[in-house]
Motif scaffolding. Structure first.
Motif, PDB file in Angstrom:
ATOM      1  N   PRO A 101      19.091 -13.065   2.016  1.00 18.96           N
ATOM      2  CA  PRO A 101      20.098 -14.282   2.559  1.00 18.96           C
ATOM      3  C   PRO A 101      19.522 -15.691   3.457  1.00 18.96           C
ATOM      4  CG  PRO A 101      19.846 -13.133   5.062  1.00 18.96           C
ATOM      5  CD  PRO A 101      19.076 -12.545   4.026  1.00 18.96           C
ATOM      6  N   ASN A 102      18.154 -15.374   3.583  1.00 16.34           N
ATOM      7  CA  ASN A 102      17.214 -16.914   4.201  1.00 16.34           C
ATOM      8  C   ASN A 102      17.231 -17.512   2.777  1.00 16.34           C
ATOM      9  OD1 ASN A 102      15.307 -18.548   4.650  1.00 16.34           O
ATOM     10  ND2 ASN A 102      14.151 -16.734   5.687  1.00 16.34           N
ATOM     11  N   LYS A 103      17.855 -18.788   2.909  1.00 15.24           N
ATOM     12  CA  LYS A 103      17.688 -20.084   1.846  1.00 15.24           C
ATOM     13  C   LYS A 103      16.098 -20.736   2.376  1.00 15.24           C
ATOM     14  CE  LYS A 103      21.750 -21.138   4.341  1.00 15.24           C
ATOM     15  NZ  LYS A 103      21.931 -19.895   5.173  1.00 15.24           N
ATOM     16  N   LYS A 104      15.744 -20.709   3.255  1.00 14.75           N
ATOM     17  CA  LYS A 104      14.650 -21.619   3.164  1.00 14.75           C
ATOM     18  C   LYS A 104      13.762 -22.278   1.941  1.00 14.75           C
ATOM     19  CE  LYS A 104      15.999 -23.215   7.289  1.00 14.75           C
ATOM     20  NZ  LYS A 104      15.394 -22.819   8.552  1.00 14.75           N
ATOM     21  N   GLY A 105      13.768 -20.202   1.850  1.00 17.81           N
ATOM     22  CA  GLY A 105      12.469 -20.416   0.487  1.00 17.81           C
ATOM     23  C   GLY A 105      13.488 -20.803  -1.365  1.00 17.81           C
ATOM     24  N   PHE A 106      14.114 -21.306  -0.897  1.00 20.10           N
ATOM     25  CA  PHE A 106      14.989 -21.731  -1.938  1.00 20.10           C
ATOM     26  C   PHE A 106      15.107 -22.940  -2.159  1.00 20.10           C
ATOM     27  CE2 PHE A 106      15.909 -16.937  -1.598  1.00 20.10           C
ATOM     28  CZ  PHE A 106      15.091 -16.351  -2.808  1.00 20.10           C
ATOM     29  N   SER A 107      15.299 -23.438  -0.919  1.00 17.46           N
ATOM     30  CA  SER A 107      15.770 -24.785  -1.074  1.00 17.46           C
ATOM     31  C   SER A 107      15.071 -25.629  -0.447  1.00 17.46           C
ATOM     32  CB  SER A 107      17.471 -24.735  -0.274  1.00 17.46           C
ATOM     33  OG  SER A 107      16.561 -24.481   1.492  1.00 17.46           O
ATOM     34  N   GLU A 108      13.554 -25.360  -0.348  1.00 17.48           N
ATOM     35  CA  GLU A 108      12.843 -26.455   0.218  1.00 17.48           C
ATOM     36  C   GLU A 108      12.018 -27.087  -1.390  1.00 17.48           C
ATOM     37  OE1 GLU A 108      11.598 -27.034   2.715  1.00 17.48           O
ATOM     38  OE2 GLU A 108      13.105 -26.832   3.642  1.00 17.48           O
ATOM     39  N   ASP A 109      11.000 -27.695  -1.185  1.00 21.64           N
ATOM     40  CA  ASP A 109      10.617 -28.050  -2.106  1.00 21.64           C
ATOM     41  C   ASP A 109      10.557 -27.301  -3.503  1.00 21.64           C
ATOM     42  OD1 ASP A 109       9.169 -29.961   0.095  1.00 21.64           O
ATOM     43  OD2 ASP A 109       7.234 -28.754  -0.757  1.00 21.64           O
ATOM     44  N   MET A 110      10.336 -28.081  -4.702  1.00 22.36           N
ATOM     45  CA  MET A 110      10.913 -26.998  -6.315  1.00 22.36           C
ATOM     46  C   MET A 110       9.633 -26.339  -6.212  1.00 22.36           C
ATOM     47  SD  MET A 110      13.441 -26.984  -8.411  1.00 22.36           S
ATOM     48  CE  MET A 110      13.603 -26.406 -10.266  1.00 22.36           C
TER      49      MET A 110
ATOM     50  N   SER B   5       0.817  -1.300  -0.030  1.00 22.01           N
ATOM     51  CA  SER B   5      -0.118   0.157  -0.126  1.00 22.01           C
ATOM     52  C   SER B   5       0.649   0.877  -0.297  1.00 22.01           C
ATOM     53  CB  SER B   5      -1.009   0.224   1.189  1.00 22.01           C
ATOM     54  OG  SER B   5       0.289   0.279   2.229  1.00 22.01           O
ATOM     55  N   ALA B   6       2.391   1.281   0.204  1.00 18.65           N
ATOM     56  CA  ALA B   6       3.359   1.761  -0.126  1.00 18.65           C
ATOM     57  C   ALA B   6       2.856   3.029  -1.064  1.00 18.65           C
ATOM     58  CB  ALA B   6       4.212   2.242   0.842  1.00 18.65           C
ATOM     59  N   PRO B   7       2.868   3.983  -1.212  1.00 20.74           N
ATOM     60  CA  PRO B   7       3.248   4.542  -2.519  1.00 20.74           C
ATOM     61  C   PRO B   7       4.500   4.800  -3.253  1.00 20.74           C
ATOM     62  CG  PRO B   7       3.156   6.759  -0.561  1.00 20.74           C
ATOM     63  CD  PRO B   7       3.447   5.856  -0.235  1.00 20.74           C
ATOM     64  N   GLY B   8       5.018   3.957  -3.440  1.00 18.93           N
ATOM     65  CA  GLY B   8       5.769   4.156  -4.425  1.00 18.93           C
ATOM     66  C   GLY B   8       6.759   2.088  -4.673  1.00 18.93           C
ATOM     67  N   LYS B   9       7.669   1.717  -4.590  1.00 18.91           N
ATOM     68  CA  LYS B   9       8.142   0.736  -4.599  1.00 18.91           C
ATOM     69  C   LYS B   9       8.184   0.374  -3.822  1.00 18.91           C
ATOM     70  CE  LYS B   9       8.190  -0.134  -9.928  1.00 18.91           C
ATOM     71  NZ  LYS B   9       6.903  -0.925 -10.410  1.00 18.91           N
ATOM     72  N   ALA B  10       8.242  -0.972  -3.180  1.00 18.39           N
ATOM     73  CA  ALA B  10       8.124  -1.400  -1.690  1.00 18.39           C
ATOM     74  C   ALA B  10       9.023  -2.962  -1.962  1.00 18.39           C
ATOM     75  CB  ALA B  10       7.089  -1.860  -1.282  1.00 18.39           C
ATOM     76  N   ILE B  11      10.150  -2.794  -1.363  1.00 15.24           N
ATOM     77  CA  ILE B  11      11.240  -4.104  -0.952  1.00 15.24           C
ATOM     78  C   ILE B  11      10.766  -4.931  -0.030  1.00 15.24           C
ATOM     79  CG2 ILE B  11      13.372  -4.712  -1.341  1.00 15.24           C
ATOM     80  CD1 ILE B  11      13.887  -2.592  -2.598  1.00 15.24           C
ATOM     81  N   LEU B  12      11.476  -6.005   0.893  1.00 16.40           N
ATOM     82  CA  LEU B  12      11.369  -7.080   1.761  1.00 16.40           C
ATOM     83  C   LEU B  12      12.644  -7.190   1.897  1.00 16.40           C
ATOM     84  CD1 LEU B  12      10.218  -7.665   4.404  1.00 16.40           C
ATOM     85  CD2 LEU B  12       9.552  -9.403   2.972  1.00 16.40           C
ATOM     86  N   VAL B  13      12.961  -6.165   3.037  1.00 19.06           N
ATOM     87  CA  VAL B  13      14.534  -7.553   3.563  1.00 19.06           C
ATOM     88  C   VAL B  13      14.291  -8.160   4.365  1.00 19.06           C
ATOM     89  CG1 VAL B  13      16.755  -7.124   3.893  1.00 19.06           C
ATOM     90  CG2 VAL B  13      15.494  -5.341   2.526  1.00 19.06           C
ATOM     91  N   ASP B  14      13.931  -9.750   4.229  1.00 19.80           N
ATOM     92  CA  ASP B  14      13.777 -11.036   4.890  1.00 19.80           C
ATOM     93  C   ASP B  14      15.348 -11.405   5.855  1.00 19.80           C
ATOM     94  OD1 ASP B  14      13.491 -13.267   6.467  1.00 19.80           O
ATOM     95  OD2 ASP B  14      13.271 -14.270   4.807  1.00 19.80           O
ATOM     96  N   ASN B  15      15.893 -11.034   7.022  1.00 18.55           N
ATOM     97  CA  ASN B  15      17.295 -11.128   7.480  1.00 18.55           C
ATOM     98  C   ASN B  15      17.377 -12.265   8.271  1.00 18.55           C
ATOM     99  OD1 ASN B  15      18.683  -8.835   6.334  1.00 18.55           O
ATOM    100  ND2 ASN B  15      18.588  -7.452   7.739  1.00 18.55           N
ATOM    101  N   THR B  16      15.815 -12.910   8.519  1.00 19.46           N
ATOM    102  CA  THR B  16      15.982 -14.655   9.353  1.00 19.46           C
ATOM    103  C   THR B  16      16.297 -15.767   8.177  1.00 19.46           C
ATOM    104  OG1 THR B  16      13.366 -14.960   8.414  1.00 19.46           O
ATOM    105  CG2 THR B  16      13.853 -13.021   9.598  1.00 19.46           C
ATOM    106  N   SER B  17      15.315 -16.815   8.915  1.00 21.71           N
ATOM    107  CA  SER B  17      16.094 -18.303   8.766  1.00 21.71           C
ATOM    108  C   SER B  17      14.585 -18.683   8.578  1.00 21.71           C
ATOM    109  CB  SER B  17      17.286 -19.030   9.011  1.00 21.71           C
ATOM    110  OG  SER B  17      16.699 -19.380  10.203  1.00 21.71           O
ATOM    111  N   ASP B  18      13.587 -17.850   9.065  1.00 23.27           N
ATOM    112  CA  ASP B  18      12.131 -18.344   8.944  1.00 23.27           C
ATOM    113  C   ASP B  18      11.718 -19.327   7.733  1.00 23.27           C
ATOM    114  OD1 ASP B  18       9.720 -18.808   9.760  1.00 23.27           O
ATOM    115  OD2 ASP B  18       9.068 -16.599  10.266  1.00 23.27           O
ATOM    116  N   LEU B  19      10.784 -19.839   7.405  1.00 24.54           N
ATOM    117  CA  LEU B  19      10.881 -21.163   6.596  1.00 24.54           C
ATOM    118  C   LEU B  19       9.301 -20.400   6.694  1.00 24.54           C
ATOM    119  CD1 LEU B  19      10.562 -23.662   4.925  1.00 24.54           C
ATOM    120  CD2 LEU B  19      10.061 -25.111   6.469  1.00 24.54           C
TER     121      LEU B  19
END
Length: 374
Positions: free
Chosen positions: A123-132, A90-104
């Protein structure tokens, strides 16, 4: 410089995770000449955000204890990912989330953010290494929402492993093999246990204990010793170069945690008992070291991807004495063999990790994301 200023003024930022890396990232972010507007900062139990719809004042670039002091900010308990995605979108412009956790759980919610046009830097590896399926959904959602995904620091810290592999593939090279050491902790432990040149009388358990005491392992050292974090990194590499790897635990991973001790709970009591009982199993590692020495080789914990056969494995290996891998102690190394780099591989080597260094890598990814969103 003016274009950077303009881009920064149009980008709104949410950050989740303010531990060692997260606080270092905030400090580095605050030193940018034209930083994006920080409108949400969250940790596991609490969230602070800029009041909508003005989004002013912004959250200050400071360590957590300082950042949460402004009474004008909106203070709340931990918010579910869907609410955070809606707030940033909802921000009036482009938005970015920086996830510094290891939360699946958060990683599984990346598509929610991306579909709504919120880019992801992590840097969270979980989203890129769980199910294809999740890996594919992340990138299809990014395309659908015209958002960016940057996760360079999921492999090798600040070593340019993923960007190099993508460049090789994009320019038509054929990657045949990737091998190396992608755990700074295991690199340090094996380097001290069996130095590449010289000898060591230290027991395996004493080295693990010392590394834990000085903060070079996870709070539960089994999270380093079981090899699964290493396996996640190899999974990400394999997927980036086009291999269909179903999960990070779908190939052989040798754990250095004795089976009996792996069943102990991850509570403080369970960790204490693990450390207490680990010396009983020193003989296993001593035997492996003796066998390596008998063959004139060095014991290391490595991973490899053989592209033609599709074979991936992680575990102890006897490597040639005098080789780059044999001489490691605390640093990481990746050897990339391709059609162009046949006999002599392309080698990436360095420390790659630690709070300040990892934060720098995340910040570099954030700046790339901002540039793409102009």
């Amino acid at each position: 410089m003016e274009s950077t200023k303009a881009a920064g003024s149009q980008v709104f930022l949410g950050i989740i995770g303010v531990g060692v890396v997260g606080n270092a990232f905030l400090e580095q972010l605050g030193r940018l000449p034209y930083p994006p507007k920080l409108i949400l900062l969250a940790r596991s139990s609490k969230t602070v955000s800029a009041p909508a719809p003005e989004y002013s004042p912004c959250v200050p670039f400071a360590v957590w204890d300082e950042a949460v002091k402004l009474p004008q900010l909106v203070h709340s308990n931990a918010l579910p990912p869907a609410e955070i995605a809606a707030f940033l979108a909802s921000a009036p412009g482009k938005a970015i989330l920086v996830d510094n956790t290891s939360d699946l759980t958060l990683a599984r919610a990346y598509p929610l953010f991306l579909e709504r046009g919120v880019s992801i830097v992590t840097p969270n590896k979980k989203g890129f290494s769980e199910d294809m399926a999740l890996f594919n959904q992340i990138f299809s959602s990014a395309a659908q929402g015209n958002a960016a995904v940057h996760h360079q620091c999921t492999v090798g810290g600040t070593l340019p492993v993923l960007s190099t592999l993508r460049d090789l593939v994009a320019t038509g090279d054929q990657i045949t093999r990737v091998e190396g050491v992608l755990s700074g902790t295991l690199s340090l432990l094996l380097g001290d246990f069996m130095p590449g040149n010289g000898t060591s009388e230290a027991s395996w358990s004493s080295l693990v204990s010392h590394a834990k005491e000085i903060g070079h392992t996870e709070p539960d050292p089994r999270d380093d010793l079981n090899g699964l974090d290493f396996a996640r990194k190899l999974t990400i590499i394999a997927r980036v170069i086009g291999m269909n790897v179903s999960r990070h635990d779908s190939f052989p991973v040798e754990s250095l945690v004795p089976d009996e001790l792996s069943r102990l709970p991850s509570s403080s009591a369970g960790i204490a008992r693990f450390m207490e009982e680990l010396p009983q199993y020193d003989g296993v590692m001593e035997e492996a070291k003796r066998e390596a020495k008998k063959q004139g080789k060095i014991l290391r914990y490595t991973g490899s991807i053989d592209v033609p056969s599709g074979a991936i494995k992680v575990g102890l290996q006897f490597v040639e004495a005098g080789s780059a891998i044999a001489n490691l102690r605390g640093s990481q190394i990746v050897n990339i063999y391709t059609k162009r780099y046949g006999v002599h591989p392309l080698i990436l080597q360095g420390g790659g990790g630690g709070g300040e260094i990892t934060a720098m890598g995340i910040l570099a990814d954030l700046l790339k994301a901002i540039e793409l969103l102009k």
